[in-house]
Scaffold this motif. Structure first.
Motif: not given
Length: 201
Positions: A57-70
């Motif tokens: 759950d948490l790693s997915k949220c971090v992964n998505q934030t990284l994508i949002n940061m390019n």
């Protein structure tokens, strides 16, 4: 005031602001790291997994934030600390639970971090550290100050909001840990706690 945004051949982004033709501010992002692999080192004792969530759950949220940061390359997770196995969930090549080790967690993370950077020497690599207070940890601060100077290592840090912010050469910061926890709970509530939504990380 006009704002001009242009892309460079190396993938970096240049934003130029002018006011009365006399002021120009330029910032750059190094495009080499946008598609590079990311290795995330997570101290789950300092940034624990709350009841009702697991590591996916948490790693997915971090992964998505990284994508949002390019940062769109593959993310490989390394988890350190003591917790119930049901909070870890299924592990695979991109999520590995290293457990509770004989040496202090930050020392082991630093050792593994150096090993990863040396094995990928010359290849752009993003390093994410999710940990507690590292402001007084000279070994971590020195590593995070020196590694980006190599030219192929990019450092991102996530910490609880209550701890003192560490000072080192990287200016890229992730949101505080509590934000990822809040987002993960919100996603679970919205999706009816359907774990299949998260898929493999």
């Amino acid at each position: 005031m006009s704002i001009r945004r242009t892309s460079r051949q190396d993938g970096s982004i240049r934003r130029t602001s002018r006011q009365d033709g006399s002021i120009r501010r330029t910032s750059r992002q190094d495009g080499r790291f946008f598609t590079a692999e990311t290795i995330a080192f997570w101290d789950i004792n300092a940034c624990p997994i709350p009841d009702g969530l697991d590591a996916r759950d948490l790693s997915k949220c971090v992964n998505q934030t990284l994508i949002n940061m390019n940062y769109c390359g593959e993310v490989c997770w390394r988890l350190y600390g003591d917790t119930e196995m049901d909070k870890i969930g299924p592990t695979n090549r991109t999520l590995r639970y290293c457990g509770m080790l004989s040496m202090p967690i930050l020392e082991q993370i630093l050792l593994d971090l150096y090993g990863e950077t040396l094995s990928k020497r010359g290849t752009p690599l993003n390093i994410v550290l999710i940990a507690g207070d590292i402001s007084k940890d000279e070994a971590i601060i020195n590593a995070f100050t020196l590694l980006p100077k190599s030219g192929w290592v990019n450092i991102l840090v996530c910490q609880p909001s209550a701890v003192e912010a560490a000072v080192f050469s990287s200016k890229v910061q992730l949101p505080p840990w509590e934000k990822f926890v809040e987002t993960a709970f919100a996603i679970l509530e919205k999706r009816g706690k359907d774990r299949r939504f998260f898929g493999d990380i």
